[in-house]
Design an enzyme around this catalytic site. Structure first.
Site, PDB file in Angstrom:
ATOM      1  N   HIS A 199       1.925   1.649   1.708  1.00 41.40           N
ATOM      2  CA  HIS A 199       0.924   0.902   0.963  1.00 41.40           C
ATOM      3  C   HIS A 199      -0.227   0.521   1.899  1.00 41.40           C
ATOM      4  O   HIS A 199      -0.082  -0.357   2.754  1.00 41.40           O
ATOM      5  CB  HIS A 199       1.607  -0.356   0.432  1.00 41.40           C
ATOM      6  CG  HIS A 199       0.759  -1.222  -0.428  1.00 41.40           C
ATOM      7  ND1 HIS A 199       0.344  -0.841  -1.675  1.00 41.40           N
ATOM      8  CD2 HIS A 199       0.263  -2.473  -0.220  1.00 41.40           C
ATOM      9  CE1 HIS A 199      -0.372  -1.828  -2.204  1.00 41.40           C
ATOM     10  NE2 HIS A 199      -0.447  -2.824  -1.345  1.00 41.40           N
ATOM     11  N   SER A 240      -4.968  -2.245  -3.749  1.00 36.63           N
ATOM     12  CA  SER A 240      -3.900  -3.135  -4.190  1.00 36.63           C
ATOM     13  C   SER A 240      -4.402  -4.172  -5.208  1.00 36.63           C
ATOM     14  O   SER A 240      -4.965  -3.790  -6.220  1.00 36.63           O
ATOM     15  CB  SER A 240      -3.260  -3.778  -2.960  1.00 36.63           C
ATOM     16  OG  SER A 240      -1.929  -4.069  -3.235  1.00 36.63           O
TER      17      SER A 240
HETATM   18  C1  GCU Z   1       1.823  -7.857  -3.804  1.00 42.24           C
HETATM   19  C2  GCU Z   1       1.726  -7.800  -5.300  1.00 42.24           C
HETATM   20  C3  GCU Z   1       0.995  -6.549  -5.773  1.00 42.24           C
HETATM   21  C4  GCU Z   1      -0.331  -6.412  -5.044  1.00 42.24           C
HETATM   22  C5  GCU Z   1      -0.103  -6.472  -3.564  1.00 42.24           C
HETATM   23  C6  GCU Z   1      -1.368  -6.445  -2.721  1.00 42.24           C
HETATM   24  O1  GCU Z   1       2.704  -6.867  -3.357  1.00 42.24           O
HETATM   25  O2  GCU Z   1       3.027  -7.879  -5.827  1.00 42.24           O
HETATM   26  O3  GCU Z   1       0.767  -6.600  -7.163  1.00 42.24           O
HETATM   27  O4  GCU Z   1      -0.971  -5.229  -5.430  1.00 42.24           O
HETATM   28  O5  GCU Z   1       0.561  -7.669  -3.235  1.00 42.24           O
HETATM   29  O6  GCU Z   1      -2.424  -6.871  -3.164  1.00 42.24           O
HETATM   30  O7  GCU Z   1      -1.234  -6.021  -1.560  1.00 42.24           O
END
Ligand code: GCU
Length: 434
Positions: A411, A269
């Site tokens: 995710h 992420s």
């Molecule tokens: C949020 C953010 C993302 C990121 C994510 C994470 O959702 O909007 O850009 O990748 O956090 O780090 O889990």
């Protein structure tokens, strides 16, 4: 990581995001039919319009141009090299960790001479099968080193972190309950059994993941001003985190039990965005892994699908350089896109992974960026991903230089993802088997 807003199933959603000055409505698109027509910049056309036809021209001319545009327009500029006075102190070694399967080492890496300045705490697990040198996976964790395994011997982080009841972070500090909360995202026993070391640090050691973080720790070391006071091309948190990964690799070069020439840098992420930027800049990383990195990471910005440039700059105004805000709702005007960030890793192998339910990160955009890095791999005689369309779920493609997989589920980074990374690493880092 928890999302601030995630609306699966909505084809067109509007979210409210609060900017410093006002409330703004930021449209979020989840409808493939509403993806604008876009033209991707050709990584093989130099700024002066001339074609790049060979690896030598790429290296001498085009690669520096692209590094420059990503630094000035997106991530901000990174100070060069190791800071003077940087030194490592091994603080613990346990040669019979994890029931005898591993050697556990803890190292404090001080970024200045003496012991008062900024530092990062590295945790290393390496197979207990011999002296090495072992190839390694290097990546940051979200909640302190003790979150990666329930091993009671890991020193508990005392750094600031966002309070989070589910992960047992109380009053901005890790508690004993955080031990092993992220263990499934690390799969350390699997990594060790395949002959690799795992190296990790808490990303907040370098820069706390909040606006104030920019003026503390590494930001302070380099005189980084507050978020809005920065020069337009000054770095943000992602730039600082990426810098820290290179410093961790500096340390690994001095550890005779680790083979610093066979280090995979990885991240999930926001830390996947970080791993890509670190891998793009620092050619010592032998394999680069982006897990669900999404907007600002592996996903093409010009598709404007899921999280978009305005949304990320509004929610996280301290992650990128201020210049990146010029592309809020203007993705079409970006002179680059994320396929070129991936291309900067060429000819070294890169692995991009998506999750089917992770629409916020735009799985198709992540695939397309991986695919369109291909022409740069071709300059080096490599085939790149070697497929035209996004592979079905749970059917990984490990191409020649570029790999991609789409996993079922949400995710996250899971043992399934690790199985693919280990398979890829076995091909390109070739560890000694036990
Ligand atoms: C949020 C953010 C993302 C990121 C994510 C994470 O959702 O909007 O850009 O990748 O956090 O780090 O889990």
């Amino acid at each position: 990581m928890k999302r601030f807003v995630f609306a699966p199933g909505l084809f067109f959603a509007t979210v409210l995001a609060v900017s410093a000055a006002q409330k703004v409505e930021i449209p979020i698109n989840y409808d493939e039919a509403k993806v604008p027509k876009y033209t991707l910049p050709d990584p093989l056309v130099a700024n002066d319009g001339s074609p790049v036809r060979d690896a030598a021209t790429w290296r001498a001319k085009r690669r520096p141009e692209l590094l420059e545009v990503f630094a000035s327009e997106m991530f901000g500029r990174t100070p060069a090299g190791k800071p003077p006075g940087m030194h490592a102190e091994v603080t613990s070694v346990e040669r019979a960790a994890l029931g005898g399967k591993a050697v556990r080492k803890e190292i404090t890496l001080w970024f200045t001479a003496g012991k008062t300045g900024p530092k990062m705490h590295l945790l290393v697990y390496q197979p207990a099968t011999g002296p090495g040198p072992f190839p390694a996976f290097l990546g940051y964790n979200f909640y302190g080193n003790q979150c990666v395994h329930a091993d009671p011997g890991i020193t508990l982080s005392t750094a600031w972190m966002r309070t989070n009841a589910e992960n047992k972070i109380v009053n901005n500090r890790a508690t004993e309950g955080t031990r092993g909360v992220s263990a499934s995202a690390w799969d350390i026993e699997a990594v060790l059994a395949r002959g690799y070391a795992t190296v990790t640090a808490y990303y907040g050691d370098l820069c706390e993941d909040r606006a104030e973080g920019l003026t503390l720790a590494v930001g302070a070391l380099f005189g980084t001003p507050a978020v809005e006071q920065r020069r337009a091309d000054e770095w943000g948190a992602i730039g600082i985190w990426a810098w820290g990964l290179s410093r961790a690799l500096d340390y690994l070069e001095s550890d005779r039990e680790i083979d610093a020439g066979r280090v995979a840098v990885h991240g999930h992420s926001r830390l996947g965005k970080t791993a890509l930027w670190a891998g793009a800049q620092d050619e010592r990383f032998a394999l680069v892994i982006s897990n669900n990195s999404g907007c600002g990471g592996a996903a093409l910005s010009k598709r404007v699908y899921g999280e978009n440039v305005e949304r990320i700059n509004t929610s996280f105004p301290f992650w990128f350089a201020k210049n990146f805000r010029a592309y809020n709702r203007r993705e079409a005007e970006l002179p680059f896109d994320q396929h070129e960030l991936i291309a900067l890793i060429a000819p070294r192998p890169v692995h991009v992974a998506s999750a089917q339910e992770d629409k916020w990160a735009d799985p198709l955009g992540e695939f397309l960026a991986a695919k369109h890095a291909g022409p740069v791999y071709a300059l080096f005689g490599r085939k790149g991903l070697g497929v035209e369309s996004q592979p079905p779920v749970n059917q990984p493609v490990i191409g020649d230089g570029v790999a991609y997989h789409l996993r079922t589920g949400k995710h996250a980074i899971t043992p399934y993802d690790w199985a693919q990374y280990l398979e890829h690493a076995d091909r390109v880092l070739k560890p000694r088997r036990r």
